[in-house]
Design a protein around this motif. Structure first.
Motif, PDB file in Angstrom:
ATOM      1  N   ASN A 204      -2.179  -9.866  45.832  1.00 52.75           N
ATOM      2  CA  ASN A 204      -1.554 -10.989  46.516  1.00 52.75           C
ATOM      3  C   ASN A 204      -0.152 -11.209  45.952  1.00 52.75           C
ATOM      4  O   ASN A 204       0.027 -11.735  44.861  1.00 52.75           O
ATOM      5  N   ASN A 205       0.828 -10.823  46.762  1.00 50.50           N
ATOM      6  CA  ASN A 205       2.203 -10.885  46.293  1.00 50.50           C
ATOM      7  C   ASN A 205       2.694 -12.319  46.103  1.00 50.50           C
ATOM      8  O   ASN A 205       3.566 -12.598  45.292  1.00 50.50           O
ATOM      9  N   LEU A 206       2.103 -13.226  46.862  1.00 54.06           N
ATOM     10  CA  LEU A 206       2.536 -14.618  46.767  1.00 54.06           C
ATOM     11  C   LEU A 206       2.246 -15.190  45.387  1.00 54.06           C
ATOM     12  O   LEU A 206       2.960 -16.054  44.892  1.00 54.06           O
ATOM     13  N   TRP A 222      -5.531 -31.468  40.706  1.00 54.67           N
ATOM     14  CA  TRP A 222      -6.525 -31.967  41.677  1.00 54.67           C
ATOM     15  C   TRP A 222      -7.920 -32.009  41.040  1.00 54.67           C
ATOM     16  O   TRP A 222      -8.612 -33.026  41.093  1.00 54.67           O
TER      17      TRP A 222
ATOM     18  N   PHE B 126     -15.717 -30.175  53.496  1.00 56.51           N
ATOM     19  CA  PHE B 126     -14.968 -31.360  53.076  1.00 56.51           C
ATOM     20  C   PHE B 126     -15.494 -32.619  53.750  1.00 56.51           C
ATOM     21  O   PHE B 126     -15.492 -33.694  53.153  1.00 56.51           O
ATOM     22  N   PRO B 154      -6.433  -6.626  57.910  1.00 59.10           N
ATOM     23  CA  PRO B 154      -7.799  -6.675  57.376  1.00 59.10           C
ATOM     24  C   PRO B 154      -8.376  -8.088  57.482  1.00 59.10           C
ATOM     25  O   PRO B 154      -7.682  -9.068  57.209  1.00 59.10           O
ATOM     26  N   TRP B 156     -10.526  -9.733  55.744  1.00 57.83           N
ATOM     27  CA  TRP B 156     -10.627 -10.581  54.551  1.00 57.83           C
ATOM     28  C   TRP B 156      -9.296 -11.270  54.263  1.00 57.83           C
ATOM     29  O   TRP B 156      -9.262 -12.382  53.743  1.00 57.83           O
ATOM     30  N   MET B 157      -8.189 -10.619  54.644  1.00 58.46           N
ATOM     31  CA  MET B 157      -6.899 -11.276  54.436  1.00 58.46           C
ATOM     32  C   MET B 157      -6.786 -12.510  55.327  1.00 58.46           C
ATOM     33  O   MET B 157      -6.285 -13.556  54.905  1.00 58.46           O
ATOM     34  N   VAL B 160      -8.816 -15.221  53.691  1.00 61.58           N
ATOM     35  CA  VAL B 160      -8.148 -15.827  52.532  1.00 61.58           C
ATOM     36  C   VAL B 160      -7.021 -16.743  52.998  1.00 61.58           C
ATOM     37  O   VAL B 160      -6.875 -17.877  52.530  1.00 61.58           O
ATOM     38  N   PHE B 164      -6.683 -20.744  52.522  1.00 57.23           N
ATOM     39  CA  PHE B 164      -5.527 -21.330  51.838  1.00 57.23           C
ATOM     40  C   PHE B 164      -4.882 -22.412  52.700  1.00 57.23           C
ATOM     41  O   PHE B 164      -4.604 -23.520  52.234  1.00 57.23           O
ATOM     42  N   ILE B 167      -7.182 -25.547  53.060  1.00 63.50           N
ATOM     43  CA  ILE B 167      -7.358 -26.340  51.834  1.00 63.50           C
ATOM     44  C   ILE B 167      -6.024 -26.889  51.347  1.00 63.50           C
ATOM     45  O   ILE B 167      -5.857 -28.092  51.179  1.00 63.50           O
ATOM     46  N   ILE B 168      -5.048 -26.002  51.133  1.00 61.84           N
ATOM     47  CA  ILE B 168      -3.786 -26.439  50.543  1.00 61.84           C
ATOM     48  C   ILE B 168      -2.877 -27.084  51.588  1.00 61.84           C
ATOM     49  O   ILE B 168      -2.100 -27.983  51.294  1.00 61.84           O
ATOM     50  N   VAL B 172      -5.835 -31.078  51.172  1.00 65.06           N
ATOM     51  CA  VAL B 172      -5.180 -31.701  50.026  1.00 65.06           C
ATOM     52  C   VAL B 172      -4.472 -32.983  50.450  1.00 65.06           C
ATOM     53  O   VAL B 172      -4.450 -33.975  49.723  1.00 65.06           O
ATOM     54  N   PHE B 190       1.540 -17.557  54.637  1.00 62.31           N
ATOM     55  CA  PHE B 190       0.818 -17.064  53.463  1.00 62.31           C
ATOM     56  C   PHE B 190       0.677 -15.546  53.534  1.00 62.31           C
ATOM     57  O   PHE B 190       0.985 -14.836  52.582  1.00 62.31           O
ATOM     58  N   ALA B 194       2.204 -12.980  50.996  1.00 60.84           N
ATOM     59  CA  ALA B 194       1.200 -12.439  50.090  1.00 60.84           C
ATOM     60  C   ALA B 194       0.982 -10.953  50.335  1.00 60.84           C
ATOM     61  O   ALA B 194       0.819 -10.181  49.394  1.00 60.84           O
TER      62      ALA B 194
END
Lengths: 235, 416
Positions: A204-206, A222, B126, B154, B156-157, B160, B164, B167-168, B172, B190, B194
């Protein structure tokens, strides 16, 4: 006057009295310099790409913090109030230069990676904050403990962030002396093979970019707040 | 909204009620109708709210508006897959319709499943943790996410990135309606940062990388890059060089990326973004039902055209010479304009603010894509940036309104 005048000696406080132990334990959680006071964020974002850098940075900060706190505490009664910031800066700068030279001599690789951030310890708000808030008003003993407490409070956040970032960002783990160990098999990674594309994984480059460090610190804050309700402000 | 309701009530419903031609499908009709409209049998006396459009119905209509993009994108994947492997007759738009749709469906359905699975899973989690009812906030984002992904990303990316973003980007800040950034764009941003290798280059055609690595040649003159990817290569080169001239040839009347092809969307790109036509159909549905702000859509388009025209005036490189109309039908501009910029949560809220917000977002989109070849598609960045700016814009619009009215009031009192 026949009554005896009894001298009431102030009760001697041991170095590890309850109050002093709090100096050590508080900064680890309830008043953590990074996650609660939000100080020293700059270096927490910049040098947490690898654990080895974070370890060296943490040790440097702990050293400077202890040295600065003890020295300023010893000098606290002779420093004129108006020039106290300058005096503090001189002391801290001297300590940082020592750290920088030692790193350059013994750990040239890591010193290069840390680049300006060792020099920037001088401006680390945690150090100045502790000198102002604590060392100027307390004896060397408690100041020493306070420095260790805050130093470790800073260090564990740095190490936690660096650990997460290195695992997901580089697929590796590093430690000073060990170097960086890439533990993921290279066959996992997506690349062009003989019969088409092979592999399924990609780092993960980020995670390597500074914004993600901010997010990781944010997530730690948090979690910490949801566990420790006392930290949540009104409204 | 009302016109649609009248149409359903008068023209469609009689077929389904008892005695109608399709009375057996009444249950299906009823469940779909209540998805879009409040059931007609709730209040018998004293109506209070005439059109109580709630979150669920809003979300449902936006998804409805995305259907053209989804269907077209699904077909387009197959279309380009068959072109790239040199299948005979694949370039004909009408040929092999079901095969093309089938290939696309095999790729798109898992994307949708992953996006909804992960996003709704987190949403449920949540809702449980915070003890509030599950709200439908993710319905639209979950459909937008697959539409702005490259075909072969892919899964799974995607999972993920969705996790992200939800949630973020949202939880949040307090969940549905509280987010600062558009969730679907956060997902894409992202992935873009990423996993840059999976989000740029020759990834827009199904199995293109696979075939290339295995040594299979692509069809002649077919590179598999997006229109904007091709254009980005011309930045920083002289207009006269042969590479630039041949690249720009693809954008001429008969080329692969001609205005007509770009408008129809028969070009490589993310799943649902290629067709300006499908996006505009979606825009028509959204504006007609009053869900998306027409102010944002119109000003966004105006902003893009203005920047394109401004670049024409300078014309420093081949990319700047592309006509404004051609600029806005390429890439994700239209898709961002219709479905992303109009997100009611993250856009500006005031009427004047919407004009400013939309115009600047469109303006920046074209500016980023031309100035920075590293970001061939600037729409994502531009909209995310304007999302951040929206509260500031609203603040100043409201302040200026307050000032104006204060002035008027003091004038009146002075005259009295």
């Amino acid at each position: 006057m026949s009554t005896e005048v009894q001298e009431i000696a102030p009760k001697k406080e041991g170095l590890f009295s309850k109050k002093n132990r709090k100096l050590l334990s508080d900064p680890l959680n309830d008043s953590n310099p990074i996650t609660v006071q939000v100080l020293g964020i700059c270096s927490a974002l910049a040098i947490t790409v690898q654990v080895q850098q974070a370890v060296i940075m943490s040790l440097s900060v702990v050293f400077v913090m202890i040295g600065g706190n003890v020295i300023i505490s010893l000098m606290r009664n002779i420093i004129p109030d108006r020039i106290r910031i300058i005096v503090q800066l001189v002391v801290v700068a001297a300590l940082v230069i020592i750290v920088n030279e030692v790193l350059k001599a013994y750990l040239p690789d890591i010193s290069e990676k840390l680049s300006v951030f060792v020099g920037l310890i001088i401006t680390n708000c945690i150090i100045m904050g502790r000198l102002e808030a604590f060392a100027l008003a307390n004896k060397p003993g408690p100041s020493f403990l306070d420095a260790i407490g805050n130093g470790i409070g800073y260090a564990w956040i740095l190490l936690a962030v660096a650990f997460v970032r290195e695992i997901f960002g580089s697929g590796a783990f590093s430690f000073p002396g060990l170097g960086q160990v890439k533990f993921l098999p290279s066959s996992w990674f997506i690349k062009a093979g003989d019969a088409g594309m092979v592999g399924f994984y990609e780092n993960n480059n980020l995670m390597i970019l500074p914004p993600m460090a901010l997010v990781v610190v944010g997530v730690i804050i948090w979690i910490q707040r949801s566990k420790n309700r006392a930290l949540i402000e009104e409204n | 909204m009302k016109a649609l309701h009248d149409f359903l009530e008068k023209k469609v419903k009689p077929n389904f009620v008892e005695g109608g031609k399709l009375s057996k499908l009444w249950v299906v009709y009823d469940s779909l109708e209540t998805f879009a409209f409040t059931p007609g049998h709730t209040t018998s006396k004293g109506t209070h709210i005439k059109d109580g459009i709630d979150l669920k119905r809003t979300m449902f209509l936006v998804i409805l508006a995305m259907i053209p993009c989804l269907l077209f994108g699904t077909w387009n994947i197959g279309h380009h897959y068959f072109i790239s492997i040199n299948a005979p007759g694949a370039t004909e738009l009408g040929s092999m319709f079901w095969e093309k749709l089938g290939i696309g469906a095999v790729k798109v359905l898992p994307l949708i499943a992953v996006s909804y699975g992960v996003g709704l899973g987190i949403e449920f989690l949540f809702a449980g943790l915070r003890k509030h009812s599950i709200n439908e906030g993710f319905l639209v984002s979950g459909m937008l996410i697959p539409l702005i992904m490259p075909v072969d990303v892919p899964l799974w990316m995607v999972a993920v990135a969705t996790a992200f973003a939800v949630i973020i980007g949202k939880e949040v800040f307090g969940g549905t309606g509280m987010n600062i950034l558009n969730i679907a764009l956060t997902t894409r941003a992202f992935l873009f940062f990423a996993y840059p290798k999976q989000m740029s280059g020759e990834i827009w055609i199904h199995e293109a990388l696979q075939n290339k690595a295995a040594g299979l040649a692509m069809a002649d003159g077919y590179t598999g890059a997006t229109a904007l990817g091709e254009l980005a290569t011309t930045v920083g080169r002289d207009k006269g060089t042969s590479e630039v001239v041949s690249t720009m040839g693809q954008f001429a009347e008969s080329g692969m990326y001609s205005i007509q092809n770009c408008f129809l969307g028969v070009i490589p790109g993310c799943v649902g973004e290629t067709s300006a036509l499908a996006c505009l159909i979606g825009a028509a549905i959204l504006i007609f039902t009053g869900i998306a702000s027409w102010r944002i859509i119109v000003s966004f388009l105006a902003g893009g055209l203005a920047m394109g025209a401004l670049f024409n005036v300078f014309g420093a490189n081949a990319f700047m010479d592309v006509s404004p109309v051609h600029q806005v039908v390429m890439g994700g501009f239209m898709f961002g304009m219709v479905f992303m910029a109009t997100d009611p949560v993250t856009a500006a809220q005031t009427a004047a603010g919407k004009w400013i917000y939309g115009f600047l977002a469109g303006f920046l989109s074209i500016m980023i894509r031309v100035f920075n070849p590293a970001y061939p598609e600037g729409v994502m960045m531009a909209i995310l940036f304007m999302n951040v700016m929206a509260p500031t814009i609203d603040h100043y619009v409201i302040q200026s309104n307050v000032k104006r009215r204060m002035k008027r009031m003091t004038l009146q009192t002075a005259n009295a």
